[in-house]
Write a protein that holds these residues in place. Structure first.
Motif, short mmCIF file in Angstrom:
data_model
loop_
_atom_site.label_atom_id
_atom_site.label_comp_id
_atom_site.label_asym_id
_atom_site.label_seq_id
_atom_site.Cartn_x
_atom_site.Cartn_y
_atom_site.Cartn_z
N ASN A 49 -72.64 43.93 -1.88
CA ASN A 49 -72.98 44.77 -3.03
C ASN A 49 -71.78 45.01 -3.94
O ASN A 49 -71.91 45.00 -5.16
N ILE A 50 -70.61 45.20 -3.36
CA ILE A 50 -69.41 45.39 -4.18
C ILE A 50 -69.09 44.12 -4.95
O ILE A 50 -68.71 44.18 -6.13
N SER A 51 -69.28 42.96 -4.34
CA SER A 51 -69.02 41.71 -5.05
C SER A 51 -70.00 41.53 -6.21
O SER A 51 -69.60 41.05 -7.29
N TYR A 52 -71.26 41.92 -6.04
CA TYR A 52 -72.21 41.86 -7.15
C TYR A 52 -71.79 42.76 -8.29
O TYR A 52 -71.87 42.39 -9.46
N VAL A 53 -71.31 43.95 -7.99
CA VAL A 53 -70.87 44.88 -9.03
C VAL A 53 -69.66 44.32 -9.76
O VAL A 53 -69.57 44.42 -10.99
N VAL A 54 -68.72 43.72 -9.03
CA VAL A 54 -67.54 43.13 -9.67
C VAL A 54 -67.95 41.99 -10.59
O VAL A 54 -67.46 41.89 -11.73
N ILE A 55 -68.83 41.13 -10.15
CA ILE A 55 -69.31 40.03 -10.99
C ILE A 55 -69.99 40.57 -12.24
O ILE A 55 -69.76 40.08 -13.35
N LEU A 56 -70.82 41.59 -12.08
CA LEU A 56 -71.50 42.20 -13.22
C LEU A 56 -70.50 42.79 -14.21
O LEU A 56 -70.65 42.62 -15.43
N LEU A 57 -69.46 43.43 -13.72
CA LEU A 57 -68.45 44.01 -14.61
C LEU A 57 -67.68 42.92 -15.35
O LEU A 57 -67.37 43.08 -16.54
N PHE A 58 -67.36 41.83 -14.68
CA PHE A 58 -66.69 40.72 -15.37
C PHE A 58 -67.58 40.14 -16.47
O PHE A 58 -67.11 39.85 -17.56
N GLN A 59 -68.86 39.97 -16.19
CA GLN A 59 -69.77 39.44 -17.20
C GLN A 59 -69.90 40.39 -18.37
O GLN A 59 -69.90 39.97 -19.54
N LEU A 60 -70.01 41.67 -18.10
CA LEU A 60 -70.11 42.67 -19.16
C LEU A 60 -68.83 42.69 -19.99
O LEU A 60 -68.88 42.76 -21.23
N GLY A 61 -67.69 42.62 -19.34
CA GLY A 61 -66.42 42.58 -20.06
C GLY A 61 -66.31 41.35 -20.94
O GLY A 61 -65.83 41.43 -22.08
N TYR A 62 -66.76 40.22 -20.45
CA TYR A 62 -66.73 38.98 -21.24
C TYR A 62 -67.59 39.12 -22.48
O TYR A 62 -67.19 38.71 -23.58
N VAL A 63 -68.77 39.69 -22.33
CA VAL A 63 -69.66 39.85 -23.48
C VAL A 63 -69.05 40.82 -24.48
O VAL A 63 -69.11 40.59 -25.70
N ILE A 64 -68.46 41.90 -24.01
CA ILE A 64 -67.86 42.88 -24.92
C ILE A 64 -66.68 42.26 -25.66
O ILE A 64 -66.52 42.46 -26.88
N ILE A 65 -65.85 41.50 -24.97
CA ILE A 65 -64.67 40.88 -25.60
C ILE A 65 -65.11 39.85 -26.63
O ILE A 65 -64.53 39.74 -27.71
N ASN A 66 -66.15 39.10 -26.34
CA ASN A 66 -66.61 38.03 -27.23
C ASN A 66 -67.84 38.42 -28.03
O ASN A 66 -68.67 37.57 -28.36
N TRP A 67 -67.98 39.68 -28.38
CA TRP A 67 -69.19 40.17 -29.04
C TRP A 67 -69.41 39.49 -30.40
O TRP A 67 -70.53 39.22 -30.79
N ASP A 68 -68.34 39.20 -31.13
CA ASP A 68 -68.48 38.59 -32.45
C ASP A 68 -69.01 37.16 -32.38
O ASP A 68 -69.66 36.70 -33.32
#
Length: 52
Positions: free
Chosen positions: A29-48
């Motif tokens: 479960n912790i690994s799923y949360v970490v993966i989700l946070l990395f994906q969310l961070g990637y989308v936020i950084i590359n939002w444009d």
């Protein structure tokens, strides 16, 4: 679980098996949360660059 072990309703082998299962589930479960946070961070950084 620990109280069942102390009261004698569970033997030590079952207790250790249950603890191992809980730790494995927690790790997954912790690994799923970490993966989700990395994906969310990637989308936020590359939002444009995201064309939705």
């Amino acid at each position: 679980m620990k109280s069942k072990l102390e009261r004698g309703k569970m033997n030590k082998e079952d207790y250790l098996d249950q603890i191992k299962k809980v730790k494995t589930s927690l790790g997954i479960n912790i690994s799923y949360v970490v993966i989700l946070l990395f994906q969310l961070g990637y989308v936020i950084i590359n939002w444009d660059e995201v064309n939705v």
